[in-house]
Scaffold this motif. Structure first.
Motif, mmCIF file in Angstrom:
data_model
loop_
_atom_site.group_PDB
_atom_site.id
_atom_site.type_symbol
_atom_site.label_atom_id
_atom_site.label_comp_id
_atom_site.label_asym_id
_atom_site.label_seq_id
_atom_site.Cartn_x
_atom_site.Cartn_y
_atom_site.Cartn_z
ATOM 1 N N ASP A 171 0.826 -1.206 0.000
ATOM 2 C CA ASP A 171 0.000 0.000 0.000
ATOM 3 C C ASP A 171 0.862 1.259 0.000
ATOM 4 N N ASP B 80 -7.310 -3.149 -0.481
ATOM 5 C CA ASP B 80 -6.225 -4.091 -0.203
ATOM 6 C C ASP B 80 -5.413 -4.423 -1.454
ATOM 7 N N SER C 117 -8.440 -11.746 10.246
ATOM 8 C CA SER C 117 -7.343 -10.783 10.347
ATOM 9 C C SER C 117 -6.336 -11.250 11.392
ATOM 10 N N LYS D 231 3.210 -0.659 3.777
ATOM 11 C CA LYS D 231 2.844 -1.912 4.445
ATOM 12 C C LYS D 231 2.487 -2.960 3.406
ATOM 13 N N THR D 232 2.849 -4.192 3.700
ATOM 14 C CA THR D 232 2.556 -5.314 2.820
ATOM 15 C C THR D 232 1.300 -6.016 3.323
ATOM 16 N N HIS D 233 0.340 -6.224 2.434
ATOM 17 C CA HIS D 233 -0.883 -6.955 2.731
ATOM 18 C C HIS D 233 -0.704 -8.374 2.185
ATOM 19 N N VAL E 200 -1.317 -7.797 7.691
ATOM 20 C CA VAL E 200 -0.748 -6.529 7.233
ATOM 21 C C VAL E 200 0.475 -6.261 8.089
ATOM 22 N N LEU F 32 -5.820 -12.641 6.559
ATOM 23 C CA LEU F 32 -5.276 -11.378 6.072
ATOM 24 C C LEU F 32 -4.287 -10.829 7.088
#
Length: 157
Positions: free
Chosen positions: A86, A137, A150, A90-92, A108, A106
């Motif tokens: 994003d 996302d 999550s 940050k990596t999702h 993050v 999920l």
């Protein structure tokens, strides 16, 4: 038996009893030390992050209410179904227990590691309830509006 014989027998009984209890007590602390050393060898990650397979039935995560999914957990050798970066860096990560599974997790995180689709990864962290995958996302459109669990990431292996 006369008095001398009785005194001798009583004395021998007391001496042998003391000798026996001293031998027993000297062996007992060694056993306790060995047991204490064996207990210290457990990894703190195993106790702090139990395997999700032992805690939950991941083949059917729909059976759990969102408010039940709050616990420390380890996702061992899960597949990366998709990932995105994003605007905040940050990596999702969209994870699944099997490459063919539709049970999604999920995560993050901010990391410098590089990822590939279908790569296996182990994540330790805190389950944070259920969520829905949204367009923000930046995942493949086939995952939009899917339900996922999550996870707040503590460690990536």
């Amino acid at each position: 038996m006369n008095r001398k014989q009785i005194a001798l027998m009583t004395g021998l009984t007391i001496i042998s009893g003391i000798n026996f209890s001293n031998n027993y007590s000297s062996k007992k602390p060694n056993v306790q030390i060995i047991k204490a050393n064996q207990k210290n060898k457990k990894s703190k990650y195993k106790t702090k992050y139990p395997d999700i397979m032992n805690k939950l039935d991941i083949t059917s995560m729909q059976q759990y209410e969102s408010n039940m999914l709050f616990m420390n957990i380890s996702l061992k050798d899960f597949y990366i179904k998709d990932f995105s970066l994003d605007s905040t860096g940050k990596t999702h990560l969209l994870l699944a227990p099997l490459s063919t599974s539709n049970q999604y997790f999920l995560a993050v995180t901010k990391t410098t590691k590089s990822f590939k689709r279908n790569q296996r990864i182990t994540i330790q962290g805190f389950l944070n309830g259920k969520t829905t995958i949204k367009s923000k996302d930046n995942f493949n459109s086939k995952y939009l509006n899917q339900t996922a669990v999550s996870i707040l990431v503590d460690h990536i292996k």
